[in-house]
Design an enzyme around this catalytic site. Structure first.
Site, mmCIF file in Angstrom:
data_model
loop_
_atom_site.group_PDB
_atom_site.id
_atom_site.type_symbol
_atom_site.label_atom_id
_atom_site.label_comp_id
_atom_site.label_asym_id
_atom_site.label_seq_id
_atom_site.Cartn_x
_atom_site.Cartn_y
_atom_site.Cartn_z
ATOM 1 N N ASP A 102 104.046 0.443 48.359
ATOM 2 C CA ASP A 102 105.427 -0.005 48.239
ATOM 3 C C ASP A 102 105.802 -0.679 49.551
ATOM 4 O O ASP A 102 105.467 -0.177 50.623
ATOM 5 C CB ASP A 102 106.317 1.225 48.017
ATOM 6 C CG ASP A 102 107.406 0.978 47.004
ATOM 7 O OD1 ASP A 102 108.218 0.065 47.245
ATOM 8 O OD2 ASP A 102 107.448 1.692 45.984
ATOM 9 N N ASP A 204 110.065 -3.819 47.038
ATOM 10 C CA ASP A 204 111.315 -3.180 46.630
ATOM 11 C C ASP A 204 112.456 -4.204 46.574
ATOM 12 O O ASP A 204 112.559 -5.077 47.434
ATOM 13 C CB ASP A 204 111.631 -2.098 47.677
ATOM 14 C CG ASP A 204 112.731 -1.154 47.256
ATOM 15 O OD1 ASP A 204 112.562 -0.475 46.234
ATOM 16 O OD2 ASP A 204 113.757 -1.088 47.968
ATOM 17 N N GLU A 268 109.951 -5.985 42.463
ATOM 18 C CA GLU A 268 110.931 -5.226 41.666
ATOM 19 C C GLU A 268 112.163 -6.095 41.508
ATOM 20 O O GLU A 268 112.839 -6.420 42.498
ATOM 21 C CB GLU A 268 111.312 -3.916 42.368
ATOM 22 C CG GLU A 268 112.261 -3.088 41.501
ATOM 23 C CD GLU A 268 113.186 -2.140 42.253
ATOM 24 O OE1 GLU A 268 113.733 -1.230 41.610
ATOM 25 O OE2 GLU A 268 113.374 -2.320 43.475
ATOM 26 N N HIS A 329 110.540 5.637 38.689
ATOM 27 C CA HIS A 329 111.259 6.744 39.319
ATOM 28 C C HIS A 329 112.770 6.546 39.343
ATOM 29 O O HIS A 329 113.497 7.389 39.855
ATOM 30 C CB HIS A 329 110.721 6.922 40.743
ATOM 31 C CG HIS A 329 110.965 5.704 41.595
ATOM 32 N ND1 HIS A 329 110.402 4.468 41.328
ATOM 33 C CD2 HIS A 329 111.751 5.513 42.680
ATOM 34 C CE1 HIS A 329 110.815 3.597 42.225
ATOM 35 N NE2 HIS A 329 111.631 4.191 43.053
ATOM 36 N N ASP A 330 113.241 5.414 38.848
ATOM 37 C CA ASP A 330 114.680 5.148 38.836
ATOM 38 C C ASP A 330 115.294 5.282 37.443
ATOM 39 O O ASP A 330 116.514 5.224 37.302
ATOM 40 C CB ASP A 330 114.959 3.722 39.352
ATOM 41 C CG ASP A 330 114.547 3.538 40.801
ATOM 42 O OD1 ASP A 330 114.708 4.490 41.592
ATOM 43 O OD2 ASP A 330 114.066 2.447 41.145
HETATM 44 C C1 GLC Z 1 114.551 0.415 44.560
HETATM 45 C C2 GLC Z 1 113.824 1.720 44.438
HETATM 46 C C3 GLC Z 1 114.835 2.821 44.454
HETATM 47 C C4 GLC Z 1 115.584 2.782 45.765
HETATM 48 C C5 GLC Z 1 116.202 1.408 45.992
HETATM 49 C C6 GLC Z 1 116.653 1.229 47.395
HETATM 50 O O1 GLC Z 1 115.344 0.153 43.463
HETATM 51 O O2 GLC Z 1 113.028 1.714 43.305
HETATM 52 O O3 GLC Z 1 114.258 4.066 44.260
HETATM 53 O O4 GLC Z 1 116.572 3.757 45.785
HETATM 54 O O5 GLC Z 1 115.288 0.388 45.747
HETATM 55 O O6 GLC Z 1 115.541 1.082 48.240
#
Ligand code: GLC
Ligand code: MG
Length: 547
Positions: A102, A204, A268, A329-330
């Protein structure tokens, strides 16, 4: 058709996301770690996934559980150390697998030395590494931008009298990606891992990375409903996200990974398809895989999913490779979103569509969201905006390995409660031929061995009632995938297919080997994959490779 060898590993392999805090704890501190992952590599290999993506393992105060990085080139002691990391990477490679890390470039932790410097004074050399602004005329925040995790996106720093912007927690100040020094600093960190042999990055919140240079107010969202939606959605983030200049940043990141052979850049990005596909970049020089989250966001409805798959396939730029994500995980867990019986159909969908699939740890055994009592809440989003089901702890609970205490995850106290491991665990499902885990193993094996499934063309067939169907073909073998997303039986006419199909794999084991011609019936929640041998030209009217 392109030859199989012309495709990259990241096109052919299945990606498996590991949330390291919850995968396997080797030292009894209740938090998963690198040595824990190492213990489970055989499992992952036997499951049939080709790449693991590990959520952040860097030093971090853990305000957002690792997504607040305080050192981009270190390992958090909770997870292990650099030696352990090097060993893990070596073992992953020895098993013929890939490792994706990541990368969190939009923001750092407020404890990162860069931010510590930056906040010291208005003239500090690193001041411009972050987004500092004077207060508005009334002394309030510079504009109306909100934080994804509730409240204002701006935090006043008393010492220098300016506000800094944070798209997430105030402990996660946003870096200023209009500053070339920031580029170089983050690219250096990327090279550090690439030099070690890491196979790529999942970047991210890629669409957040650049903000409007005039800092204009975001417009109100006419569809906002306070009862169900996060307060962040009061506004449309028109000026704080997805700015045209972001594509230049992505292109540069890609140049960095392209200095090395065979690495992948994943983004992402939560955006509608027409905006999402822009992240492939001009000439596909952007992200190779801008994460496609449609299977998470769409209602579980055959017509809607069929239309979305076809629109996405149609919208992809020339040479761009598709991908599909089923959970992370979100987001609420798959088995909770679609239900236990449909989880089998969902697995077949994910692993038979064209493009790289990403699955989330525990999906393969049907792990469900675990209700978290208020006093055990960990996620800052739930703490800031309680009671709206926005918390992400339920989908981050420990992996359920067996039916021993704490599901075999830890000998200590797990950092989050463990789910229903009595009924749902790896060891138990591994034995049972009818389990979800056995279905995943068979699906992965079939996908990995049949080029039609990992590199073949996609073409839609029919959508009727709650059943959707499509073909995958490499010109030699053709698979017809039939998925009943509903709870009534559906019979589909196969009038334009003369050849008999053989059921290679079904969500119901007894259907395997069935010979099918003329019509096919699917029970509620049933999926089947039929194999044909000469159907490509007949069905498409095209010669192989004429796409
Ligand atoms: C992304 C991650 C998430 C995190 C956010 C801020 O969306 O997947 O878990 O809280 O970024 O870094
Ligand atoms: Mg541990």
């Amino acid at each position: 058709m392109m030859k199989e060898s012309e495709f990259k590993w990241w096109q052919k392999e299945v990606v498996y996301q590991i949330y390291p805090r919850s995968f396997m704890d080797s030292d009894g501190d209740g938090v998963g770690d690198l040595a824990g992952i190492e213990q489970k590599l055989d499992y992952l290999q036997q499951l049939g996934v080709g790449a693991i993506w590990i959520s952040p393992i860097y030093p971090s105060p853990m305000a957002d559980f690792g997504y607040d990085v305080s050192d981009y080139t270190g390992i958090h002691p909770l997870f292990g150390n650099m030696e352990k990391f090097d060993q893990l990477l070596k073992e992953v490679h020895e098993k013929g697998m890939k490792m994706i890390l990541d990368l969190v470039p939009n923001h750092t932790s407020n404890e990162h030395p860069w931010f510590q410097e930056s906040r010291k004074s208005r003239t500090n050399p690193k001041r411009d590494w972050y987004i500092w602004k004077d207060p508005a005329a009334d002394g309030g925040p510079p504009n109306n931008w909100l934080s994804e995790f509730g409240g204002d996106g701006w935090e006043l720093d008393e010492q220098t009298g300016q506000y800094y912007y944070h798209a997430y927690l105030k402990e996660q100040p946003d870096l200023n990606w209009r500053n070339p020094e920031v580029h170089e600093a983050v690219f250096k960190a990327m090279r550090f891992w690439l030099d070690k042999g890491v196979d790529g990055f999942r970047v991210d919140v890629m669409w957040h990375m650049i903000k409007d240079d005039q800092f204009r107010d975001n417009p109100p969202n006419p569809d906002y409903s306070p009862e169900t939606m996060s307060p962040y959605r009061k506004l449309i983030p028109a000026y704080s996200t997805d700015q045209p200049e972001v594509h230049e940043v992505v292109r540069k990141m890609r140049q960095v990974t392209d200095e090395y052979t065979d690495r992948v850049l994943i983004g992402e990005i939560y955006l509608p398809v027409e905006k999402l596909i822009m992240y492939y970049g001009e000439g596909n020089k952007g992200a190779q895989l801008p994460f496609n989250f449609q299977l998470i966001g769409l209602p579980w409805d055959a017509a809607k999913i069929f239309a979305a798959v076809n629109d996405y396939e149609g919208a992809l730029p020339e040479g761009a490779w598709p991908n599909w994500v089923m959970g992370n995980h979100d987001k609420s867990r798959l088995a909770t979103r679609v239900g236990k019986s449909q989880a089998r159909v969902a697995a077949m969908l994910l692993l038979s569509l064209r493009g790289t699939p990403t699955m989330y740890y525990g999906e393969e055994i049907g792990m469900e969201d675990v209700p978290i009592p208020p006093e055990q809440v960990q996620d800052p989003h739930e703490k800031n905006v309680p009671g709206k089901n926005l918390g992400r702890d339920p989908q981050r609970t420990p992996m359920q390995w067996d039916d021993s205490s704490n599901a075999g995850f830890t000998t200590g106290d797990p950092w989050l409660p463990v789910g229903n491991y009595g009924q749902c665990n790896v060891a138990g499902e591994w034995q049972k031929e009818d389990s979800l885990l056995s279905l995943y193993r068979k699906l992965l094996k079939l996908r990995n061995t049949e080029p039609a499934l990992h590199i073949g063309d996609y073409f839609p067939y029919k959508c009727q009632d709650n059943l959707l169907s499509y073909f995958r073909s490499d010109g030699e073998k053709t698979f017809l995938i039939l998925l009943n997303l509903g709870s009534s039986e559906v019979t589909l006419q196969l009038e334009n297919i003369r050849e008999n199909g053989i059921c290679r794999l079904g969500t119901v084991r007894s259907s395997e080997g069935e010979e099918i011609s003329g019509e096919v019936s699917l029970a509620p929640d049933e999926g089947k994959m039929l194999q044909y041998n000469n159907a490509y030209k007949e069905l498409t009217g095209k010669d192989v490779g004429a796409r």
